[in-house]
Design a protein around this motif. Structure first.
Motif, short mmCIF file in Angstrom:
data_model
loop_
_atom_site.label_atom_id
_atom_site.label_comp_id
_atom_site.label_asym_id
_atom_site.label_seq_id
_atom_site.Cartn_x
_atom_site.Cartn_y
_atom_site.Cartn_z
N ASP A 198 -44.84 9.28 -7.45
CA ASP A 198 -45.01 8.98 -8.87
C ASP A 198 -45.23 7.49 -9.07
O ASP A 198 -45.98 7.08 -9.97
CB ASP A 198 -43.79 9.44 -9.67
N ALA A 199 -44.59 6.67 -8.25
CA ALA A 199 -44.82 5.22 -8.30
C ALA A 199 -44.30 4.60 -7.01
O ALA A 199 -43.44 5.16 -6.33
CB ALA A 199 -44.12 4.59 -9.50
N VAL A 200 -44.85 3.45 -6.68
CA VAL A 200 -44.28 2.58 -5.64
C VAL A 200 -43.85 1.30 -6.33
O VAL A 200 -44.65 0.66 -7.03
CB VAL A 200 -45.29 2.28 -4.52
N LEU A 201 -42.57 0.95 -6.19
CA LEU A 201 -42.01 -0.19 -6.91
C LEU A 201 -41.50 -1.21 -5.91
O LEU A 201 -40.84 -0.87 -4.93
CB LEU A 201 -40.86 0.27 -7.81
N ASN A 202 -41.81 -2.49 -6.16
CA ASN A 202 -41.37 -3.60 -5.32
C ASN A 202 -40.36 -4.46 -6.09
O ASN A 202 -40.55 -4.73 -7.28
CB ASN A 202 -42.55 -4.46 -4.88
N TYR A 203 -39.33 -4.90 -5.39
CA TYR A 203 -38.23 -5.62 -6.02
C TYR A 203 -37.70 -6.64 -5.02
O TYR A 203 -37.56 -6.33 -3.83
CB TYR A 203 -37.14 -4.62 -6.40
N VAL A 204 -37.40 -7.85 -5.49
CA VAL A 204 -36.81 -8.88 -4.63
C VAL A 204 -35.40 -9.16 -5.13
O VAL A 204 -35.21 -9.64 -6.25
CB VAL A 204 -37.65 -10.18 -4.62
N HIS A 205 -34.42 -8.83 -4.30
CA HIS A 205 -33.02 -9.08 -4.61
C HIS A 205 -32.69 -10.50 -4.13
O HIS A 205 -32.93 -10.84 -2.97
CB HIS A 205 -32.14 -8.05 -3.90
N VAL A 206 -32.16 -11.33 -5.02
CA VAL A 206 -31.86 -12.72 -4.69
C VAL A 206 -30.36 -12.95 -4.88
O VAL A 206 -29.82 -12.72 -5.96
CB VAL A 206 -32.65 -13.70 -5.58
N GLU A 207 -29.70 -13.40 -3.81
CA GLU A 207 -28.27 -13.68 -3.89
C GLU A 207 -27.93 -14.83 -2.95
O GLU A 207 -28.17 -14.75 -1.75
CB GLU A 207 -27.46 -12.44 -3.51
N ARG A 208 -27.39 -15.91 -3.54
CA ARG A 208 -26.99 -17.10 -2.78
C ARG A 208 -28.13 -17.62 -1.92
O ARG A 208 -27.95 -18.00 -0.77
CB ARG A 208 -25.77 -16.79 -1.92
N GLY A 209 -29.31 -17.63 -2.49
CA GLY A 209 -30.48 -18.15 -1.80
C GLY A 209 -31.12 -17.18 -0.82
O GLY A 209 -32.18 -17.47 -0.27
N ARG A 210 -30.50 -16.05 -0.61
CA ARG A 210 -31.06 -15.07 0.32
C ARG A 210 -31.92 -14.08 -0.44
O ARG A 210 -31.48 -13.49 -1.42
CB ARG A 210 -29.95 -14.32 1.05
N ARG A 211 -33.13 -13.90 0.02
CA ARG A 211 -34.08 -13.01 -0.63
C ARG A 211 -34.26 -11.74 0.21
O ARG A 211 -34.56 -11.82 1.40
CB ARG A 211 -35.44 -13.71 -0.80
N THR A 212 -34.03 -10.59 -0.42
CA THR A 212 -34.21 -9.30 0.24
C THR A 212 -35.32 -8.55 -0.46
O THR A 212 -35.22 -8.23 -1.65
CB THR A 212 -32.92 -8.47 0.20
N MET A 213 -36.41 -8.29 0.24
CA MET A 213 -37.55 -7.60 -0.34
C MET A 213 -37.36 -6.10 -0.19
O MET A 213 -37.15 -5.60 0.92
CB MET A 213 -38.84 -8.06 0.33
N LEU A 214 -37.43 -5.39 -1.30
CA LEU A 214 -37.19 -3.96 -1.34
C LEU A 214 -38.42 -3.23 -1.86
O LEU A 214 -39.10 -3.73 -2.75
CB LEU A 214 -35.99 -3.64 -2.25
#
Length: 338
Positions: free
Chosen positions: A177-193
């Motif tokens: 139905d969709a592909v969604l991209n999200y970047v989680h940012v915590e204490r300078g650490r970036r997690t690409m989801l």
């Protein structure tokens, strides 16, 4: 590249701010196909401005409508009669000219699909609007928490091939139905989801929905064979999804259902909880998914929970791990590497 809007005699002189809003509105409609006025208001304004009425947006959309770049229909529901029809929100979509203007600018990937008044008014209208709400929930929480998920960071109806052959398109592909991209940012650490989003409004059987989830197992293992197997290159042993995604996206099932009629009790929570348990049982019985449970993450939540608590909360029920009665911590599904 600048998006050039066609001139129209009836359109007043545009200001620079109008051009900015018009360009962004056209891009949103091109990417998401159909949006309500309120959904566009959220995606085009700052949090401080959202409490205001979207009068400015209606004015700009009216100008685009006069220029022949967008069209609109009234949303379904609310009963019959002229008075009730006028209370239904407008749903906006691009005309052929509007789609061509976006494609000429070259800022977005070309999507051949064209929206028509008939498709907007069709049976999938509620599904399309609810899918928009899923993306908007991610967008608003990213904005609130300092993460990154913009108005164009999800793409509806993305097809991935799951086997070789020349069968029906639907048989050879899984269409998210969709592909969604999200970047989680915590204490300078970036997690690409990344997420494969499946929105279920309880209009199909759990067997059909489970079959679609099982197709993600085929996608994970599918390696294109090519027409000449004897001369196949060594890198042809790579699964096809690796050419499009750095890691296999999490599969997010968002459950929703039509609200109860006036005066009736709201049985949606119990109904959707039962649906989650049924999905758990069906996916657990699938041999391929059971074998891949350490490689594929499938989580279930409801649209109401997603909107109320946000995607970082422990709102997900895992289908391949644990039990359906015990919700994991947010990181178990949301930030896990698998």
């Amino acid at each position: 590249m600048t998006l050039h809007l066609p001139e129209a005699p009836a359109v007043p002189t545009r200001t620079r701010s109008f051009h900015t809003i018009a360009r962004r509105a056209l891009e949103l409609l091109y990417q998401h196909r159909v949006l309500s006025t309120q959904q566009m208001h959220v995606l085009l304004t700052s949090p401080e401005q959202r409490a205001r009425r979207p009068d400015y947006l209606r004015r700009h959309l009216g100008e685009l409508h006069k220029a022949g770049l967008v069209s609109r229909v009234r949303a379904q529901g609310g009963g019959a009669g002229p008075g009730r029809v006028r209370t239904r929100p407008f749903l906006w979509f691009l005309t052929e000219s509007g789609a061509e203007a976006v494609e000429e600018a070259g800022e977005l990937p070309i999507r051949p699909y064209r929206v028509t008044p008939e498709s907007v008014a069709g049976s999938r209208q509620a599904h399309t609007l609810a899918l928009n709400d899923v993306g908007i929930a991610f967008f608003e929480y990213a904005e609130r928490l300092g993460h990154e998920c913009g108005p164009l960071d999800w793409t509806p109806e993305v097809a991935n091939r799951i086997r070789d052959g020349q069968r029906r398109f639907e048989d050879d592909h899984v269409i998210s139905d969709a592909v969604l991209n999200y970047v989680h940012v915590e204490r300078g650490r970036r997690t690409m989801l990344s997420f494969f989003v499946e929105l279920d409004r309880a209009t199909m059987t759990t067997a059909r929905l489970a079959a679609k989830l099982q197709a993600y197992g085929r996608l994970y293992e599918y390696v294109p064979q090519g027409s000449d197997r004897a001369r196949r290159q060594p890198n042809a042993t790579r699964p096809a999804w690796m050419y499009n995604y750095p890691v296999f996206p999490r599969v997010l099932v968002v459950l929703d259902a039509a609200p109860p009629r006036e005066g009736e009790p709201d049985r949606r929570p119990a109904r959707l909880a039962a649906r989650t348990e049924d999905l758990y049982a069906r996916t657990a019985a699938d041999v391929r998914l059971s074998r891949l449970k350490e490689d594929i993450a499938i989580g279930v939540t409801t649209l109401q929970q997603l909107q109320q608590h946000g995607p970082c909360a422990p709102i997900f029920t895992p289908l391949l791990r644990g039990t359906p009665s015990a919700r994991p911590a947010a990181a178990d599904f949301y930030l896990s590497t698998k």
